[in-house]
Design a protein around this motif. Structure first.
Motif, PDB file in Angstrom:
ATOM      1  N   HIS A   1      -3.813  -4.954  -7.930  1.00 14.08           N
ATOM      2  CA  HIS A   1      -3.879  -3.490  -7.906  1.00 14.08           C
ATOM      3  C   HIS A   1      -3.136  -2.878  -9.088  1.00 14.08           C
ATOM      4  CE1 HIS A   1      -4.824  -4.323  -3.640  1.00 14.08           C
ATOM      5  NE2 HIS A   1      -5.432  -3.157  -3.652  1.00 14.08           N
TER       6      HIS A   1
ATOM      7  N   SER B   1       1.332   2.655   5.468  1.00 13.13           N
ATOM      8  CA  SER B   1       0.475   2.423   4.299  1.00 13.13           C
ATOM      9  C   SER B   1       0.281   3.668   3.445  1.00 13.13           C
ATOM     10  CB  SER B   1      -0.892   1.898   4.742  1.00 13.13           C
ATOM     11  OG  SER B   1      -1.573   2.865   5.518  1.00 13.13           O
TER      12      SER B   1
ATOM     13  N   GLU C   1      -5.546   2.725  -4.784  1.00 13.45           N
ATOM     14  CA  GLU C   1      -5.796   2.253  -3.423  1.00 13.45           C
ATOM     15  C   GLU C   1      -6.725   1.044  -3.352  1.00 13.45           C
ATOM     16  OE1 GLU C   1      -7.321   5.603  -1.356  1.00 13.45           O
ATOM     17  OE2 GLU C   1      -9.274   5.615  -2.361  1.00 13.45           O
TER      18      GLU C   1
ATOM     19  N   ARG D   1       2.431   1.685  -3.490  1.00 11.41           N
ATOM     20  CA  ARG D   1       1.468   2.193  -4.474  1.00 11.41           C
ATOM     21  C   ARG D   1       1.176   3.659  -4.253  1.00 11.41           C
ATOM     22  NH1 ARG D   1      -1.304  -2.485  -3.059  1.00 11.41           N
ATOM     23  NH2 ARG D   1      -2.930  -1.246  -2.039  1.00 11.41           N
ATOM     24  N   ASP D   2       1.083   4.069  -2.994  1.00  9.81           N
ATOM     25  CA  ASP D   2       0.798   5.473  -2.701  1.00  9.81           C
ATOM     26  C   ASP D   2       1.961   6.365  -3.138  1.00  9.81           C
ATOM     27  OD1 ASP D   2      -1.249   7.119  -1.775  1.00  9.81           O
ATOM     28  OD2 ASP D   2      -0.279   7.411   0.165  1.00  9.81           O
TER      29      ASP D   2
ATOM     30  N   ALA E   1       0.834  -1.205   0.000  1.00  5.39           N
ATOM     31  CA  ALA E   1       0.000   0.000   0.000  1.00  5.39           C
ATOM     32  C   ALA E   1       0.869   1.256   0.000  1.00  5.39           C
ATOM     33  CB  ALA E   1      -0.933  -0.006   1.213  1.00  5.39           C
TER      34      ALA E   1
END
Length: 294
Positions: free
Chosen positions: A180, A251, A111, A59-60, A56
């Motif tokens: 994702h 995250s 997300e 990806r952020d 997470a």
């Protein structure tokens, strides 16, 4: 203060390094570059399959990079620092502005697991049926499919650079079996690449994949080490709610102390303590309205 390195950090270091021929390809032929991008994606797939990678958080962070690239495409001056402020300092009822809106699109797209519904939430100006149609446009290998989606959306909606890139990334993720969306095209494509078509666009996408795969593997490795250091000190944090606060920090690209599930003073003390221990960074350099990240 230093911390003992967990055993599986060294395990991550033993992953086969990407062969030099993948990143040093000099050939201009589509076939050769496509082969190299496939090898790069294979190595990235191995890294993304590891449970110790903070997915997470990664990806952020990549959503921020993709947004920064798209903001640059639009000719706007905002970069990572300003984009973070647009997100974290936005007051209820305020509009994020064009740059902030781009950042919001990418964060929403990354997300949640890839689906037409999730993409519709990320791109509210497009109907779910239209999104589904575009996603089903591409055929063939993952990068070819992504390039086809990108070209199709830009042909039918010439000013929709950001939605086109998001949907191309979604098509790539679906083709690779990833749950994702992982921004790989947007951070490494050039503005001029979006004007290309056919084989020229596919060649640009393959080259972008090679660059981004290398950078994403490097980012995943770095964030995994940093996350393990945070986890190593987490049991020593005495504040009530510290565990949930650490989970949030692990995250997200950045957090404000006020967003943590702690009383304001305790949240600031926790953030300052983590910075003091060297496991979290203060990202703004300001004395007030500070943001923290791994």
């Amino acid at each position: 203060m230093t911390f003992a390195q967990p055993d599986h950090i060294s395990d991550l270091d033993t992953l086969p390094r990407m062969p030099a021929w993948v990143t040093s390809v000099r050939s201009k032929t589509l076939e050769d570059v496509a082969f190299s991008s496939g090898a790069a994606l294979n190595h990235l797939h191995l890294v993304l399959g590891r449970e110790d990678v903070p997915h997470a958080l990664m990806r952020d962070r990549l959503a921020l990079r993709a947004a920064e690239a798209c903001v640059t495409f639009s000719g706007r001056p905002e970069r990572a620092r300003e984009l973070r402020d647009l997100l974290h300092l936005l007051r209820p009822g305020d509009l994020p502005g064009p740059a902030g809106e781009i950042y919001f699109f990418w964060r929403r797209a990354t997300e949640r697991p890839v689906s037409v519904k999730a993409l519709g939430r990320a791109l509210p100006t497009f109907e779910p049926g239209q999104i589904a149609t575009w996603l089903n446009t591409g055929q063939g290998t993952p990068v070819v499919r992504a390039a086809t989606v990108l070209e199709t959306v830009l042909r039918e909606a010439p000013r929709a650079d950001v939605p086109a890139l998001i949907l191309a990334e979604a098509a790539l993720a679906q083709s690779l079996g990833w749950k994702h969306l992982i921004p790989l095209l947007a951070p490494s494509l050039k503005r001029a690449d979006l004007l290309k078509q056919g084989d020229d666009l596919r060649l640009a996408c393959h080259r972008a994949i090679i660059v981004s795969a290398v950078e994403t593997i490097r980012l995943a490795t770095d964030l995994t080490r940093r996350a393990e250091h945070v986890k190593a000190v987490a049991p020593k944090l005495r504040a009530k709610g510290a565990a949930k606060a650490v989970e949030m920090i692990l995250s997200r690209d950045a957090v404000a102390a006020a967003a943590l599930p702690l009383p304001p003073r305790a949240a600031r003390r926790l953030c300052d303590r983590l910075v003091e221990l060297g496991v979290v960074r203060e990202l703004t350099g300001r004395d007030t309205f500070r943001l923290y990240g791994v």
